[in-house]
Enzyme design. Structure first.
Site, PDB file in Angstrom:
ATOM      1  N   SER A 168       0.836  -1.208   0.000  1.00  0.00           N
ATOM      2  CA  SER A 168       0.000   0.000   0.000  1.00  0.00           C
ATOM      3  C   SER A 168       0.873   1.261   0.000  1.00  0.00           C
ATOM      4  O   SER A 168       1.872   1.344   0.729  1.00  0.00           O
ATOM      5  CB  SER A 168      -0.881  -0.017   1.254  1.00  0.00           C
ATOM      6  OG  SER A 168      -1.523   1.240   1.417  1.00  0.00           O
TER       7      SER A 168
ATOM      8  N   THR B 167      -3.437   4.013   1.635  1.00  0.00           N
ATOM      9  CA  THR B 167      -4.381   4.043   2.751  1.00  0.00           C
ATOM     10  C   THR B 167      -5.254   5.293   2.685  1.00  0.00           C
ATOM     11  O   THR B 167      -4.752   6.403   2.485  1.00  0.00           O
ATOM     12  CB  THR B 167      -3.621   4.016   4.087  1.00  0.00           C
ATOM     13  OG1 THR B 167      -2.865   2.816   4.155  1.00  0.00           O
ATOM     14  CG2 THR B 167      -4.571   4.087   5.274  1.00  0.00           C
TER      15      THR B 167
ATOM     16  N   GLY C 285       2.841  10.644   5.754  1.00  0.00           N
ATOM     17  CA  GLY C 285       1.745  11.107   6.608  1.00  0.00           C
ATOM     18  C   GLY C 285       0.363  10.905   6.016  1.00  0.00           C
ATOM     19  O   GLY C 285      -0.578  11.632   6.349  1.00  0.00           O
ATOM     20  N   LEU C 286       0.241   9.910   5.129  1.00  0.00           N
ATOM     21  CA  LEU C 286      -1.058   9.494   4.588  1.00  0.00           C
ATOM     22  C   LEU C 286      -1.885  10.617   3.948  1.00  0.00           C
ATOM     23  O   LEU C 286      -3.068  10.786   4.284  1.00  0.00           O
ATOM     24  CB  LEU C 286      -1.909   8.829   5.676  1.00  0.00           C
ATOM     25  CG  LEU C 286      -1.321   7.593   6.355  1.00  0.00           C
ATOM     26  CD1 LEU C 286      -2.230   7.135   7.474  1.00  0.00           C
ATOM     27  CD2 LEU C 286      -1.093   6.477   5.361  1.00  0.00           C
TER      28      LEU C 286
ATOM     29  N   CYS D 178      -1.623   3.043  13.554  1.00  0.00           N
ATOM     30  CA  CYS D 178      -1.854   4.427  13.978  1.00  0.00           C
ATOM     31  C   CYS D 178      -2.398   4.435  15.397  1.00  0.00           C
ATOM     32  O   CYS D 178      -2.977   3.459  15.854  1.00  0.00           O
ATOM     33  CB  CYS D 178      -2.865   5.095  13.054  1.00  0.00           C
ATOM     34  SG  CYS D 178      -4.499   4.428  13.227  1.00  0.00           S
TER      35      CYS D 178
ATOM     36  N   THR E 173       6.313  -0.305   7.731  1.00  0.00           N
ATOM     37  CA  THR E 173       7.674   0.226   7.912  1.00  0.00           C
ATOM     38  C   THR E 173       8.092   0.197   9.386  1.00  0.00           C
ATOM     39  O   THR E 173       7.255   0.243  10.291  1.00  0.00           O
ATOM     40  CB  THR E 173       7.746   1.672   7.407  1.00  0.00           C
ATOM     41  OG1 THR E 173       6.711   2.426   8.038  1.00  0.00           O
ATOM     42  CG2 THR E 173       7.569   1.733   5.908  1.00  0.00           C
TER      43      THR E 173
ATOM     44  N   GLY F 231       8.606  -6.528   2.733  1.00  0.00           N
ATOM     45  CA  GLY F 231       9.672  -5.852   3.463  1.00  0.00           C
ATOM     46  C   GLY F 231      10.982  -6.069   2.730  1.00  0.00           C
ATOM     47  O   GLY F 231      11.653  -7.082   2.905  1.00  0.00           O
ATOM     48  N   GLY F 232      11.300  -5.137   1.831  1.00  0.00           N
ATOM     49  CA  GLY F 232      12.600  -5.175   1.161  1.00  0.00           C
ATOM     50  C   GLY F 232      12.729  -6.173   0.032  1.00  0.00           C
ATOM     51  O   GLY F 232      13.840  -6.436  -0.443  1.00  0.00           O
TER      52      GLY F 232
ATOM     53  N   THR G  38       9.167  -0.619  -1.794  1.00  0.00           N
ATOM     54  CA  THR G  38      10.232   0.324  -2.144  1.00  0.00           C
ATOM     55  C   THR G  38      10.874   0.017  -3.502  1.00  0.00           C
ATOM     56  O   THR G  38      11.255   0.939  -4.234  1.00  0.00           O
ATOM     57  CB  THR G  38      11.279   0.309  -1.006  1.00  0.00           C
ATOM     58  OG1 THR G  38      10.604   0.711   0.192  1.00  0.00           O
ATOM     59  CG2 THR G  38      12.421   1.261  -1.269  1.00  0.00           C
TER      60      THR G  38
HETATM   61  C1  LIG Z   1       6.565   5.968   0.409  1.00  0.00           C
HETATM   62  C2  LIG Z   1       5.820   4.901   1.146  1.00  0.00           C
HETATM   63  C3  LIG Z   1       4.463   5.056   1.404  1.00  0.00           C
HETATM   64  C4  LIG Z   1       3.755   4.070   2.100  1.00  0.00           C
HETATM   65  N1  LIG Z   1       2.414   4.242   2.332  1.00  0.00           N
HETATM   66  C5  LIG Z   1       1.726   3.268   2.985  1.00  0.00           C
HETATM   67  C6  LIG Z   1       0.321   3.388   3.172  1.00  0.00           C
HETATM   68  O1  LIG Z   1      -0.318   4.346   2.741  1.00  0.00           O
HETATM   69  N2  LIG Z   1      -0.305   2.388   3.856  1.00  0.00           N
HETATM   70  C7  LIG Z   1       0.357   1.268   4.325  1.00  0.00           C
HETATM   71  O2  LIG Z   1      -0.280   0.382   4.921  1.00  0.00           O
HETATM   72  N3  LIG Z   1       1.683   1.114   4.108  1.00  0.00           N
HETATM   73  C8  LIG Z   1       2.382   2.087   3.470  1.00  0.00           C
HETATM   74  N4  LIG Z   1       3.721   1.925   3.233  1.00  0.00           N
HETATM   75  C9  LIG Z   1       4.388   0.684   3.695  1.00  0.00           C
HETATM   76  C10 LIG Z   1       4.535  -0.321   2.541  1.00  0.00           C
HETATM   77  O3  LIG Z   1       3.285  -0.719   2.027  1.00  0.00           O
HETATM   78  C11 LIG Z   1       5.320  -1.573   3.015  1.00  0.00           C
HETATM   79  O4  LIG Z   1       4.593  -2.187   4.059  1.00  0.00           O
HETATM   80  C12 LIG Z   1       6.715  -1.247   3.536  1.00  0.00           C
HETATM   81  O5  LIG Z   1       7.310  -0.214   2.772  1.00  0.00           O
HETATM   82  C13 LIG Z   1       7.648  -2.458   3.519  1.00  0.00           C
HETATM   83  O6  LIG Z   1       7.836  -2.963   2.207  1.00  0.00           O
HETATM   84  P1  LIG Z   1       9.092  -2.529   1.270  1.00  0.00           P
HETATM   85  O7  LIG Z   1      10.329  -2.651   2.114  1.00  0.00           O
HETATM   86  O8  LIG Z   1       9.068  -3.477   0.110  1.00  0.00           O
HETATM   87  O9  LIG Z   1       8.860  -1.122   0.859  1.00  0.00           O
HETATM   88  C14 LIG Z   1       4.436   2.908   2.549  1.00  0.00           C
HETATM   89  C15 LIG Z   1       5.805   2.749   2.276  1.00  0.00           C
HETATM   90  C16 LIG Z   1       6.499   3.725   1.595  1.00  0.00           C
HETATM   91  C17 LIG Z   1       7.972   3.504   1.305  1.00  0.00           C
END
Ligand SMILES: Cc1cc2nc3c(=O)[nH]c(=O)nc-3n(C[C@H](O)[C@H](O)[C@H](O)COP(=O)(O)O)c2cc1C
Length: 300
Positions: free
Chosen positions: A19, A48, A74-75, A132, A194, A244-245, A267
């Site tokens: 997301s 979200t 910050g959504l 949250c 994160t 996650g990564g 990411t």
């Molecule tokens: C820029 C950015 C925006 C994100 N926005 C949301 C979000 O709106 N809602 C949510 O549940 N997770 C959000 N995440 C978390 C990601 O969905 C994911 O859980 C997290 O980045 C770990 O995966 P990754 O390491 O592959 O990025 C966001 C992550 C990033 C980097």
């Protein structure tokens, strides 16, 4: 033909987006119909949404780390009404099932979101972002098993659609939170969101990010995510969506070996917007070479 079913929803494969990490509406504008022909994911998870519109955090919102980044977005979003009126009609055109991610600052707010989104035929599943604070208790909903159970119990009766609970890694025992979500009626869990992190401005020594702290994502968190996915998958019967990564099919396969039914790419899509398709292809090649893997003919 669907390659797998996730909570009863047929998917052509096991690779979703995390997301908030892939803006399908902007990508459609940039790439046109080519995006639909080669859509990078097997289901699309919206960023979200909250009940009211949000501006998000002040800039700067990103800091690059040696193996990932810290975001303090910050959504920002249009709020429920704006989402239903403007974003949903665009997202419904995507060639894959739609998962809508929602966050409420109280259980009633979350219930309102789930009811309104859940009644839309275009929506296949809902994801509850519980990272949250609950304004009523001050506790982060997803950091505490009892808070999580109360939130899921409150919203469960609002929709018959599958509910995925997105777990935060910033919890003492994510597996206990997952078990609480399952006990309260969640159909799946996804993890990890994160990890809490911080960067300082080298000039001033003050926090770099406008929101002061942020969320660390990318390869830097993969080992932590893998351990949490394994711990959660060992604790619950419901499907686990691991993230996650993840940046390659090999790494996606590790999450599946650790017990995930599906994976999500976050990411890595910032570096390569087509990463989802590449990772799915690499994962399929690995499955073939191994003879069996979760990607072929699985029903959950
Ligand atoms: C820029 C950015 C925006 C994100 N926005 C949301 C979000 O709106 N809602 C949510 O549940 N997770 C959000 N995440 C978390 C990601 O969905 C994911 O859980 C997290 O980045 C770990 O995966 P990754 O390491 O592959 O990025 C966001 C992550 C990033 C980097």
């Amino acid at each position: 033909m669907a390659a797998l079913e996730l909570c009863g929803v047929p998917l052509r494969g096991p690779v979703l987006n995390g997301s908030g990490t892939f803006d399908a509406i902007a990508a459609r504008r940039a790439f046109g119909d080519a995006l639909f022909e080669r859509f990078p994911f097997d289901a699309f998870v919206s960023k979200t949404i909250t009940l009211e519109p949000r501006q998000g955090n002040p800039p700067p919102r990103l800091w690059e780390t040696p193996a990932g980044m810290i975001n303090s977005i910050g959504l920002p979003n249009r709020g429920l009404e704006g989402f239903l009126a403007c974003d949903l009609p665009e997202l419904v055109r995507l060639p894959v099932p739609l998962v809508v991610s929602v966050m409420g600052f109280s259980r009633d707010e979350l219930a309102q979101l789930v009811a309104a989104v859940g009644e839309r035929d275009e929506v296949a599943m809902l994801e509850l972002n519980v990272s949250c604070p609950n304004v009523e208790t001050g506790l982060v909903m997803g950091a505490d098993p009892a808070e999580t159970a109360l939130a899921v119990e409150r919203v469960r009766s609002e929709t018959a659609k599958p509910l995925v609970v997105k777990l935060t890694p910033n919890a003492t025992d994510p597996a206990a939170v997952a078990a609480a979500a399952e006990g309260a009626g969640a159909d799946a869990v996804s993890l990890v969101n994160t990890l809490k992190g911080m960067a300082l401005d080298p000039e001033t020594g003050e926090p770099w990010l406008g929101g002061r702290t942020g969320g660390v994502s990318g390869p830097a968190i993969r080992a932590i995510a893998l351990e949490q996915v394994a711990a959660v998958a060992g604790r619950v019967e419901i499907p686990v969506i691991g993230m996650g990564g993840i940046a390659s099919g090999r790494q996606a396969a590790d999450f599946i070996d650790a017990g995930a039914t599906a994976v999500a790419i976050g990411t890595e899509s910032f570096r390569d917007p087509a990463a989802g398709r590449r990772i799915a292809a690499e994962l399929a090649d690995l499955s073939l070479s191994r003879g069996t893997r979760a990607t072929s003919s699985m029903t959950v």
